[in-house]
Design an enzyme around this catalytic site. Structure first.
Site, short mmCIF file in Angstrom:
data_model
loop_
_atom_site.label_atom_id
_atom_site.label_comp_id
_atom_site.label_asym_id
_atom_site.label_seq_id
_atom_site.Cartn_x
_atom_site.Cartn_y
_atom_site.Cartn_z
CE LYS A 184 -1.43 3.16 2.54
NZ LYS A 184 -2.02 4.32 1.83
CD GLU A 259 12.37 3.99 9.80
OE1 GLU A 259 12.44 4.95 10.35
OE2 GLU A 259 12.31 4.43 8.30
CB CYS A 292 12.34 8.89 10.15
SG CYS A 292 13.14 7.60 9.30
CD GLU A 390 9.54 11.70 13.09
OE1 GLU A 390 10.65 11.27 12.60
OE2 GLU A 390 8.64 11.35 13.66
#
Length: 492
Positions: A184, A259, A292, A390
């Site tokens: 996806k 992750e 990230c 973040e």
């Protein structure tokens, strides 16, 4: 009437799903918007439960034959996929740059060659190293044979910041191990997954072995994660989404590999090579900070912090922001209007809480659109939002420290644990601090160096599990121990 293809930077891209070796349309579509100028690239087929069911069924039907191929035959096919990617590096680079706004030069030089490597390296590893020598049970004479059996159907949900590279990082080992795959792709940048389906078909990947279902997380991702006939689920993305996926997958006891996000530190000691430290610091603005692994929290010894800050601000100010299709551009746009507003909000609140911007601090007024200026903040409180959450954009903070112990304490004061970087001229300190840092990957006097045979993953809220080399195959296979007795045979 729906248009099933779009021309993107001169490259024809099919906007339909790829299921069971065929293009499949959906009644509904969604608009794919380029962050470069917020124009529509095409109306992409929007899948839901029906398309997910069809893709999983196709993958299940294809699994026995693919898993039954000798590993050398599977890997030869995957090497042909790598050849096909290398032949289309320019097309893939052009399309992904237009689709997610990342730099064309990065795609040409590093990202797309790495995409090919994700197939070639894992094919080579599977063929040469996947397995285990037979062992003898001490004192018993029994023989143990360890085998890596394909798990079945693997669902892979990928992010938009490096969609093809981060997808194939998992597709490669999953297919090499003998699994079949349903991907996806991200709704923000789905197009190169469609091109990969073309390349797979041209390379001779059998129908159903690789499937692509496009759509939103709620409509396509949710039924895929909750599907009772998947055997592994790999996800790269945000912590909140991972929580939702975990609940869905738990119903079927599906093993997960995550992750997730990060809030990584860059620790610069007083004995550091300052030129190197500044170079690594400015590298954190790569991909407009939408990485990230980015070292967003820069912790610098008090004796160096003023010079370090001055030099980072000066060097970052020279970064050229603009259209990523220009090979001279250094920093591009954020992925979407929503992302732009989120980053803007983080910075506005940080400044209101007392942080000072020495560079940037807001949108790039000269460019408009989704371009947010590279931003350097100082004086942010250690417990403030900008230091703990973040910020997926071109925003970094600089904080002084006095002692090694304080640096480690601040670096580890986070719910994340994806990566950490330290710069020091002292080998003993490098060994000591790297051991003390809570992170899945620690870089010493370097950044973003990756070996596909090394483990990769995060601690805490940065992820679950490790992938890379044998660790990928530990996840994408069912490891079996068969024990053979020395007695009971007819010839006995």
């Amino acid at each position: 009437m729906q248009q099933h293809t779009a021309e993107v930077e001169g490259v024809r891209v099919d906007l339909r799903h790829w299921i069971g070796g065929e293009r499949v349309a959906s009644e509904r579509t969604f608009a794919d918007i380029s962050p470069i100028d917020e124009t529509e690239l095409g109306q992409v087929a929007a899948g839901g439960a029906a398309e997910v069911d069809a893709a999983v069924a196709a993958a299940r039907a294809a699994f026995p034959a693919w898993a039954g191929l000798p590993v050398s035959e599977r890997c030869d096919i995957l090497r042909r996929v790598a050849d096909g990617i290398e032949a289309r590096i320019e097309d893939l680079s052009l399309v992904e740059t237009r689709d997610n706004g990342s730099l064309i030069r990065s795609h040409r030089r590093g990202v797309m060659p790495r995409v090919a490597m994700n197939f070639r390296a894992f094919a080579d590893f599977a063929e040469k190293q996947l397995g285990h020598p037979d062992m003898e049970v001490p004192g018993r004479g029994h023989r143990e044979r360890i085998t890596y059996d394909p798990a079945g159907v693997v669902a892979i949900i990928t992010p938009w910041n490096a969609p093809l590279m981060l997808a194939t990082w998992r597709i490669g080992p999953a297919l090499a191990a003998g699994n079949t795959v349903v991907v996806k792709p991200p709704e923000w940048a789905p197009l190169t997954a469609s091109l990969l389906a073309d390349i797979m078909a041209e390379a001779g990947v059998p129908a159903g072995v690789f499937n692509v279902v496009q759509g939103t997380g709620a409509e396509a991702g949710a039924p895929l994660t909750a599907h009772p006939d998947i055997n592994r689920l790999a996800f790269t993305g945000s912590v909140p989404t991972a929580g939702v996926i975990s609940k869905a997958a738990a119903e079927n006891i599906v093993p997960l590999s995550y992750e997730l996000g990060g809030k990584s530190p860059l620790v610069v000691f007083e004995d550091a090579d300052l030129d190197l430290a500044v170079e690594i610091a400015v590298e954190q603005f790569d991909n407009a900070g939408q990485v990230c692994l980015k070292a967003a929290r820069m912790l610098v010894h008090s004796s160096l912090v003023d010079e370090f800050t001055e030099r980072v601000v000066a060097k970052a100010a020279t970064l050229r922001q603009g259209d990523p299709r220009d090979a001279e551009t250094d920093v591009s746009a954020l992925i979407s209007r929503r992302a732009f507003e989120q980053v803007s909000g983080f910075v506005e609140r940080a400044i209101a809480d007392g942080a000072r911007p020495l560079l940037g601090g807001g949108p790039n007024a000269d460019l408009g659109g989704l371009y947010f200026s590279p931003t350097v903040l100082v004086d942010a409180a250690l417990d403030s939002e900008v230091m703990t959450e973040e910020v997926f954009g071109p925003v970094v903070t600089i904080t002084p420290f006095e002692t090694e112990e304080e640096a480690v304490r601040i670096a580890n004061d986070t719910r994340f644990g994806l990566a950490a970087t330290l710069v020091t001229g002292d080998r003993d300190r490098a060994e000591r601090v790297s051991s003390a840092l809570n992170a899945g990957t620690v870089w010493v006097n370097c950044f973003f160096v990756r070996d596909l045979e090394a483990p990769f993953g995060g601690n805490g809220r940065s992820g679950i599990g490790r992938e890379g080399g044998i660790w990928s195959f530990d996840f994408y296979t069912d490891i079996k121990n068969s024990v053979f007795s020395p007695t009971g045979w007819k010839e006995d």
